[in-house]
Motif scaffolding. Sequence first.
Motif, PDB file in Angstrom:
ATOM      1  N   TYR A 186       0.887  -1.047   0.163  1.00 11.38           N
ATOM      2  CA  TYR A 186      -0.008   0.473  -0.092  1.00 11.38           C
ATOM      3  C   TYR A 186       1.013   1.647   0.296  1.00 11.38           C
ATOM      4  N   GLN A 187       1.944   1.457   0.864  1.00 11.07           N
ATOM      5  CA  GLN A 187       2.891   2.660   0.751  1.00 11.07           C
ATOM      6  C   GLN A 187       4.799   1.992   0.665  1.00 11.07           C
ATOM      7  N   LYS A 188       5.004   1.467  -0.735  1.00 13.46           N
ATOM      8  CA  LYS A 188       5.919   0.789  -0.368  1.00 13.46           C
ATOM      9  C   LYS A 188       7.265   1.204  -0.524  1.00 13.46           C
ATOM     10  N   GLU A 189       7.359   2.550  -0.280  1.00 11.85           N
ATOM     11  CA  GLU A 189       8.105   3.249   0.021  1.00 11.85           C
ATOM     12  C   GLU A 189       8.716   2.994   1.796  1.00 11.85           C
ATOM     13  N   ILE A 190       7.897   3.327   2.453  1.00 16.05           N
ATOM     14  CA  ILE A 190       7.566   3.058   4.002  1.00 16.05           C
ATOM     15  C   ILE A 190       7.690   1.576   4.112  1.00 16.05           C
ATOM     16  N   GLU A 191       6.827   1.182   3.359  1.00 18.89           N
ATOM     17  CA  GLU A 191       7.136   0.096   4.041  1.00 18.89           C
ATOM     18  C   GLU A 191       7.824  -1.509   3.895  1.00 18.89           C
ATOM     19  N   THR A 192       9.185  -0.702   2.839  1.00 18.05           N
ATOM     20  CA  THR A 192      10.026  -1.699   2.689  1.00 18.05           C
ATOM     21  C   THR A 192      12.144  -0.604   2.586  1.00 18.05           C
ATOM     22  N   MET A 193      11.309   0.448   3.283  1.00 23.06           N
ATOM     23  CA  MET A 193      12.786   0.815   4.191  1.00 23.06           C
ATOM     24  C   MET A 193      13.585   0.209   4.313  1.00 23.06           C
ATOM     25  N   PRO A 194      14.608   0.835   4.169  1.00 25.90           N
ATOM     26  CA  PRO A 194      15.943  -0.164   4.897  1.00 25.90           C
ATOM     27  C   PRO A 194      16.421   0.337   6.712  1.00 25.90           C
ATOM     28  N   TYR A 195      16.121  -1.176   7.227  1.00 25.83           N
ATOM     29  CA  TYR A 195      16.766  -0.452   8.779  1.00 25.83           C
ATOM     30  C   TYR A 195      16.925   1.021   9.096  1.00 25.83           C
ATOM     31  N   GLU A 196      18.072   0.945   9.000  1.00 21.74           N
ATOM     32  CA  GLU A 196      18.533   2.023   9.316  1.00 21.74           C
ATOM     33  C   GLU A 196      17.761   3.337   8.795  1.00 21.74           C
TER      34      GLU A 196
END
Length: 436
Positions: A6-16
């Motif tokens: 639904y919100q790719k950028e947030i949902e797959t954001m790198p851990y750091e």
Amino acid sequence: MEERYYQKEIETMPYEQIRALQSEKLVKQVQHVWDNCPPYRKLMEEKGVTPADIKGIDDLHKLPFITKDTLRETYPYSMLAVPLSECVRIQSTSGTTGKRVIAYYTQNDVNLWEECCARAIVAAGGTKEDVVQVCYGYGLFTGGPGLNGGSHLVGSLTLPMSSGNTERQIQFMMDLKSTILCCTPSYAAYIGESLKEQGYKPEDNSLKAGIFGAEPWTEEMRHDIEASLGIKAYDIYGLTETSGPGVSFECSEQKGMHINEDHFVAEIIDPETGEVLPEGSKGELVFTSLDKEAFPLLRYRTRDICVLSRKPCSCGRTHVRMSKPMGRSDDMMIIRGVNVFPSQIEAVLLNEGYAPNYQIVVDRSKNNDTFDVYVELSPEQFTDTVSGITAREKALAGAIRTMLGIGPIVHLVAPKTIARSEGKAVRVIDKRKLHD
Ligand code: ADP
Ligand code: ZN
């Protein structure tokens, strides 16, 4: 099938990057709470902490905890941190374990919550082509409104059924060709049972997925529901205090629920000492909400027992996963000195070929705990002879003893004699509490 978000950028954001985002939000949130929420400011003062001590996420452990008791003591406004005129909604807990807690929402709080639910629906395969049948309760309970809002955001056709009236649920499911079912797992099991009774086979409905939560359920129960409805069953978790369902949700891998870490920081603590435990340890889940305005709980102790994992997930989401909560620390019964969770008994029942229709009754007689498990037979099992049933009762009691170390008296009862649940199932009747 390609994974959708639904919100790719947030949902797959790198851990750091997530950590950096959390740090930035936490600093602001602590200041907001300090300025606007006197009960929490008092807890901070008692612990000798001020906003200046919280420079980022690594300082989270310095903050005091909030417990359900804190919220109950400050009823009805408890941790409200904005003027009431900024609030547009309340919801309230089911009161499963005592006095209800009221949670307040600004419009922004509602939006963020619904976005979390939309993420869960998309992770379960939901699109605007879907027909989402929401049979969680509507009203004060967060299940109905949360999934309803999420389904709107996804653009699916939303059926606001609420819980109950199973005949009508089935009629709408068939006539409108519902593709995603949202309800408690115990109600899903009941709908599956009712469909079978009406002569439907699993392939007769159009359902492809179910989003089930609000109560503990086992892997065994998942398999049962998936078979009876012909679907893939996804878990969803949340609690009123943190907004509602959607705090975490399962993806296609179905190995734990991704916690929406841009909005919530999760910690696992030792429930006895309050000490933060390393990743992979089993303990009590604690949440800090980073964006909530009206009811911004910091370090809220959920009493749910689970494990967190940062192992990479095949779905591409980077947010930490929590295991299915095995039950709340206050669901745990101590019977003859042994810790017992209803979910352990449920797992044995389903393994032994029984349906998840059961009730556990604990009492005290002559200073000893009594432990009885009532389990419903299916119509096919019920045709057995009396001696056959007695033998089955002994075998089941033995299997439970192997699991727990203590054995109950098992009572196999006639089909349809244990009340079905349309919301959260009541699995335990602890009569010892009545005598105390
Ligand atoms: P109440 O505490 O009165 O039941 P809620 O309706 O807010 O109030 O329920 C939140 C609780 O429901 C959680 O703390 C958790 O114990 C339970 N719960 C919610 N979702 C799940 C789930 N997917 N698996 C297990 N337990 C869940
Ligand atoms: Zn995943």
